[in-house]
Design a protein around this motif. Structure first.
Motif, PDB file in Angstrom:
ATOM      1  N   GLN A 159      18.398  17.519   7.640  1.00  0.00           N
ATOM      2  CA  GLN A 159      17.691  16.424   6.983  1.00  0.00           C
ATOM      3  C   GLN A 159      18.325  16.094   5.630  1.00  0.00           C
ATOM      4  N   THR A 160      18.737  17.126   4.895  1.00  0.00           N
ATOM      5  CA  THR A 160      19.384  16.912   3.598  1.00  0.00           C
ATOM      6  C   THR A 160      20.711  16.178   3.773  1.00  0.00           C
ATOM      7  N   LEU A 161      21.452  16.546   4.810  1.00  0.00           N
ATOM      8  CA  LEU A 161      22.736  15.891   5.077  1.00  0.00           C
ATOM      9  C   LEU A 161      22.543  14.421   5.438  1.00  0.00           C
ATOM     10  N   ILE A 162      21.612  14.155   6.363  1.00  0.00           N
ATOM     11  CA  ILE A 162      21.422  12.799   6.880  1.00  0.00           C
ATOM     12  C   ILE A 162      20.763  11.873   5.859  1.00  0.00           C
ATOM     13  N   HIS A 163      19.786  12.389   5.131  1.00  0.00           N
ATOM     14  CA  HIS A 163      18.987  11.529   4.256  1.00  0.00           C
ATOM     15  C   HIS A 163      19.419  11.549   2.789  1.00  0.00           C
ATOM     16  N   LEU A 164      20.286  12.479   2.410  1.00  0.00           N
ATOM     17  CA  LEU A 164      20.712  12.536   1.011  1.00  0.00           C
ATOM     18  C   LEU A 164      22.230  12.517   0.863  1.00  0.00           C
ATOM     19  N   LYS A 165      22.895  13.512   1.417  1.00  0.00           N
ATOM     20  CA  LYS A 165      24.330  13.671   1.134  1.00  0.00           C
ATOM     21  C   LYS A 165      25.182  12.522   1.661  1.00  0.00           C
ATOM     22  N   LEU A 166      24.950  12.131   2.918  1.00  0.00           N
ATOM     23  CA  LEU A 166      25.758  11.041   3.481  1.00  0.00           C
ATOM     24  C   LEU A 166      25.455   9.686   2.832  1.00  0.00           C
ATOM     25  N   PRO A 167      24.163   9.316   2.658  1.00  0.00           N
ATOM     26  CA  PRO A 167      23.896   8.047   1.960  1.00  0.00           C
ATOM     27  C   PRO A 167      24.447   8.024   0.535  1.00  0.00           C
ATOM     28  N   ALA A 168      24.300   9.132  -0.177  1.00  0.00           N
ATOM     29  CA  ALA A 168      24.802   9.189  -1.558  1.00  0.00           C
ATOM     30  C   ALA A 168      26.325   9.162  -1.594  1.00  0.00           C
ATOM     31  N   GLY A 169      26.935   9.666  -0.535  1.00  0.00           N
ATOM     32  CA  GLY A 169      28.392   9.734  -0.494  1.00  0.00           C
ATOM     33  C   GLY A 169      29.066   8.523   0.114  1.00  0.00           C
ATOM     34  N   LEU A 170      28.278   7.515   0.526  1.00  0.00           N
ATOM     35  CA  LEU A 170      28.865   6.330   1.164  1.00  0.00           C
ATOM     36  C   LEU A 170      29.942   5.639   0.328  1.00  0.00           C
ATOM     37  N   PRO A 171      29.754   5.466  -0.987  1.00  0.00           N
ATOM     38  CA  PRO A 171      30.827   4.834  -1.768  1.00  0.00           C
ATOM     39  C   PRO A 171      32.154   5.574  -1.667  1.00  0.00           C
ATOM     40  N   ASN A 172      32.112   6.908  -1.757  1.00  0.00           N
ATOM     41  CA  ASN A 172      33.338   7.698  -1.635  1.00  0.00           C
ATOM     42  C   ASN A 172      33.925   7.621  -0.232  1.00  0.00           C
ATOM     43  N   ILE A 173      33.070   7.684   0.767  1.00  0.00           N
ATOM     44  CA  ILE A 173      33.534   7.646   2.154  1.00  0.00           C
ATOM     45  C   ILE A 173      34.189   6.298   2.460  1.00  0.00           C
ATOM     46  N   PHE A 174      33.562   5.217   2.008  1.00  0.00           N
ATOM     47  CA  PHE A 174      34.145   3.895   2.246  1.00  0.00           C
ATOM     48  C   PHE A 174      35.434   3.697   1.455  1.00  0.00           C
ATOM     49  N   ALA A 175      35.537   4.324   0.286  1.00  0.00           N
ATOM     50  CA  ALA A 175      36.782   4.254  -0.477  1.00  0.00           C
ATOM     51  C   ALA A 175      37.928   4.880   0.330  1.00  0.00           C
ATOM     52  N   GLY A 176      37.642   6.011   0.974  1.00  0.00           N
ATOM     53  CA  GLY A 176      38.640   6.634   1.843  1.00  0.00           C
ATOM     54  C   GLY A 176      38.961   5.784   3.050  1.00  0.00           C
ATOM     55  N   PHE A 177      37.934   5.099   3.577  1.00  0.00           N
ATOM     56  CA  PHE A 177      38.145   4.247   4.751  1.00  0.00           C
ATOM     57  C   PHE A 177      39.009   3.038   4.399  1.00  0.00           C
ATOM     58  N   ARG A 178      38.810   2.493   3.196  1.00  0.00           N
ATOM     59  CA  ARG A 178      39.630   1.359   2.762  1.00  0.00           C
ATOM     60  C   ARG A 178      41.100   1.757   2.631  1.00  0.00           C
ATOM     61  N   VAL A 179      41.334   2.955   2.126  1.00  0.00           N
ATOM     62  CA  VAL A 179      42.710   3.461   2.050  1.00  0.00           C
ATOM     63  C   VAL A 179      43.275   3.661   3.456  1.00  0.00           C
ATOM     64  N   ALA A 180      42.463   4.215   4.347  1.00  0.00           N
ATOM     65  CA  ALA A 180      42.908   4.477   5.721  1.00  0.00           C
ATOM     66  C   ALA A 180      43.264   3.189   6.459  1.00  0.00           C
ATOM     67  N   VAL A 181      42.519   2.118   6.202  1.00  0.00           N
ATOM     68  CA  VAL A 181      42.794   0.834   6.862  1.00  0.00           C
ATOM     69  C   VAL A 181      44.194   0.334   6.527  1.00  0.00           C
ATOM     70  N   VAL A 182      44.546   0.411   5.256  1.00  0.00           N
ATOM     71  CA  VAL A 182      45.872  -0.046   4.832  1.00  0.00           C
ATOM     72  C   VAL A 182      46.955   0.863   5.406  1.00  0.00           C
ATOM     73  N   LEU A 183      46.716   2.174   5.370  1.00  0.00           N
ATOM     74  CA  LEU A 183      47.704   3.120   5.883  1.00  0.00           C
ATOM     75  C   LEU A 183      47.853   3.025   7.402  1.00  0.00           C
ATOM     76  N   ALA A 184      46.803   2.562   8.085  1.00  0.00           N
ATOM     77  CA  ALA A 184      46.868   2.436   9.549  1.00  0.00           C
ATOM     78  C   ALA A 184      47.964   1.451   9.969  1.00  0.00           C
ATOM     79  N   VAL A 185      48.087   0.362   9.223  1.00  0.00           N
ATOM     80  CA  VAL A 185      49.132  -0.624   9.521  1.00  0.00           C
ATOM     81  C   VAL A 185      50.500   0.004   9.318  1.00  0.00           C
ATOM     82  N   VAL A 186      50.646   0.787   8.247  1.00  0.00           N
ATOM     83  CA  VAL A 186      51.910   1.479   7.979  1.00  0.00           C
ATOM     84  C   VAL A 186      52.237   2.442   9.117  1.00  0.00           C
ATOM     85  N   GLY A 187      51.233   3.200   9.569  1.00  0.00           N
ATOM     86  CA  GLY A 187      51.451   4.173  10.642  1.00  0.00           C
ATOM     87  C   GLY A 187      51.906   3.536  11.938  1.00  0.00           C
ATOM     88  N   ALA A 188      51.261   2.444  12.304  1.00  0.00           N
ATOM     89  CA  ALA A 188      51.638   1.754  13.543  1.00  0.00           C
ATOM     90  C   ALA A 188      53.064   1.228  13.476  1.00  0.00           C
TER      91      ALA A 188
END
Length: 251
Positions: A159-188
């Motif tokens: 419950q702590t993971l689902i209702h606190l840690k992941l929602p609070a960490g969304l900005p950091n997680i999406f920041a990593g996803f934005r980097v991954a999107v750009v790198l995905a084109v490079v990888g392909a």
């Protein structure tokens, strides 16, 4: 349109004008003018020449991004939650990411062949680490006061993971996803450089062999547009998912 957008557009126009003037002073083989690149791009899209390559590279990017980001998120959650797991495996993860993917590409071609599979795996490996690192960081640096509140209220670890840690960490997680999107084109594209008969990376190699610089610039422009479109899509979903949490924390 705000003032910043106007300035940005004016800067783009100035850069294109400068490029056009500079290109007229040298050979088209060295630097084609924007007008020539635009004509080549328009003709390639109109004739359908570019479309199979755009579809192929887009599929490799999307599949590799989904696989790498999904694994990075899951492993990041596990490492963030289980300290012994993080201490055991994280040094090996970092070591694996220190190896240049361009050096590994021929090996993946040898193992998985010249088809799409090898390119998807290369792309997934490149996308894996940004999600892993940012997810681990997001989970580790959750607000201690909120964690204590959840503990006092008797919340389980899940419950702590689902209702606190992941929602609070969304900005950091999406920041990593934005980097991954750009790198995905490079990888392909890296995978297609090593061995492919179809895809935008293969077109760059082919245009180099034909000494067709306008075609090469056209493909580079397509790759840029692909990366920007994917980035904006991620940014759109980030605003939709993170904004409610930001409003809640600002209260």
């Amino acid at each position: 349109m705000n003032r910043t957008s106007v300035y940005s557009l004016a800067l783009l126009v100035l850069l294109l004008l400068g490029w056009e003037l500079a290109a007229r002073q040298m050979s088209e083989l060295v630097l084609p003018a924007p007008s020539v690149v635009a004509a080549t791009l328009f003709e390639g899209i109109k004739s359908g020449y570019f479309w199979p390559h755009i579809v192929r590279t887009s599929l490799e990017v999307l599949l590799g991004l989904s696989l790498g980001s999904g694994l990075g998120l899951i492993v990041g959650i596990l490492m963030g939650e289980i300290e012994c797991l993080r201490k055991l495996f994280f040094p090996y993860v970092v070591a694996s990411q220190a190896v240049p993917k361009l050096a590994l590409a021929p090996l993946f071609i040898l193992w998985f062949g010249f088809g799409m599979t090898s390119k998807v795996i290369i792309t997934a490996l490149i996308c894996f680490f940004p999600l892993l690192e940012n997810t681990v960081t997001a989970i580790q640096y959750t607000d201690r006061n909120k964690l204590e509140l959840f503990r006092v209220l008797g919340a389980t670890r899940w419950q702590t993971l689902i209702h606190l840690k992941l929602p609070a960490g969304l900005p950091n997680i999406f920041a990593g996803f934005r980097v991954a999107v750009v790198l995905a084109v490079v990888g392909a594209v890296v995978g297609e450089f090593i061995g492919a008969s179809e895809g935008l990376g293969a077109m760059i190699i082919a245009s180099q062999g034909m000494m067709d610089t306008p075609l090469m610039f056209s493909v580079l422009l397509l790759l840029t547009l692909l990366g920007m479109v994917l980035y904006q899509i991620v940014h759109f979903f980030e605003n939709r998912l993170v904004k409610p949490y930001k409003k809640e924390t600002d209260k």
